[in-house]
Scaffold this active site. Sequence first.
Site, PDB file in Angstrom:
ATOM      1  N   SER A 192      -5.825  -0.074  -3.271  1.00  0.00           N
ATOM      2  CA  SER A 192      -5.759  -0.941  -4.442  1.00  0.00           C
ATOM      3  C   SER A 192      -5.606  -2.423  -4.125  1.00  0.00           C
ATOM      4  CB  SER A 192      -4.635  -0.500  -5.383  1.00  0.00           C
ATOM      5  OG  SER A 192      -3.385  -0.769  -4.801  1.00  0.00           O
ATOM      6  N   LYS A 236       1.401  -4.731  -5.729  1.00  0.00           N
ATOM      7  CA  LYS A 236       0.366  -5.309  -6.596  1.00  0.00           C
ATOM      8  C   LYS A 236       0.548  -6.821  -6.650  1.00  0.00           C
ATOM      9  CE  LYS A 236      -1.323  -1.341  -8.149  1.00  0.00           C
ATOM     10  NZ  LYS A 236      -1.519  -0.524  -6.978  1.00  0.00           N
TER      11      LYS A 236
END
Length: 187
Positions: A50, A92
């Site tokens: 990700s 993230k």
Amino acid sequence: MSSLDFYSVDQEEHKLRGVTNWIVDIVVVIVFAVLLVAWFGSRAKVSGHSMRPVLETGDTVLVDRLAYELKEPGRLDIILYQTGGDEKTSIKRIIGLPGETIRIRDGHLYVNGELLELKDGLGEVVVPGLAENDIILDEDEYFVLGDNRDSSEDSRFENVGNVKRSRIVGKIWFRISPFVKLGPIGK
């Protein structure tokens, strides 16, 4: 000739002392660095794709747990946060800050109605998820996205949602492995 031998031994002793001092200095610096990381930071191992291309599966990074004691998390910071009730964590990038309105329209990110222009295609989002409609962040919430937008479970999806400030563990700041990529991680 005996004074020459004495001078030669004295020089060798001086060199040996210099090398010993140098080695001791290096060991002290390494021990100090390890203690700093142990007391004020932590390590995290990247799992999944990700955050590609900035972080890859298997990368080991250092987390600064004190960074947000002195200042608030900022836009584009890469963070480690707790994902829920269990001990799992995720990495993230912060896109939306407390009090802002986030929306993804026509593949682009908007913050408070203004187009958010980011480098390296980070502003392009194919799947808007929940951000297809306005997402208004509370005063303690952050909107996070993975850099690899097509392969990331992030704030666009209900199972992740907005990240509360209390769940942020720290700021990712340095990659320690693989060794060929050793170095600071910028915005």
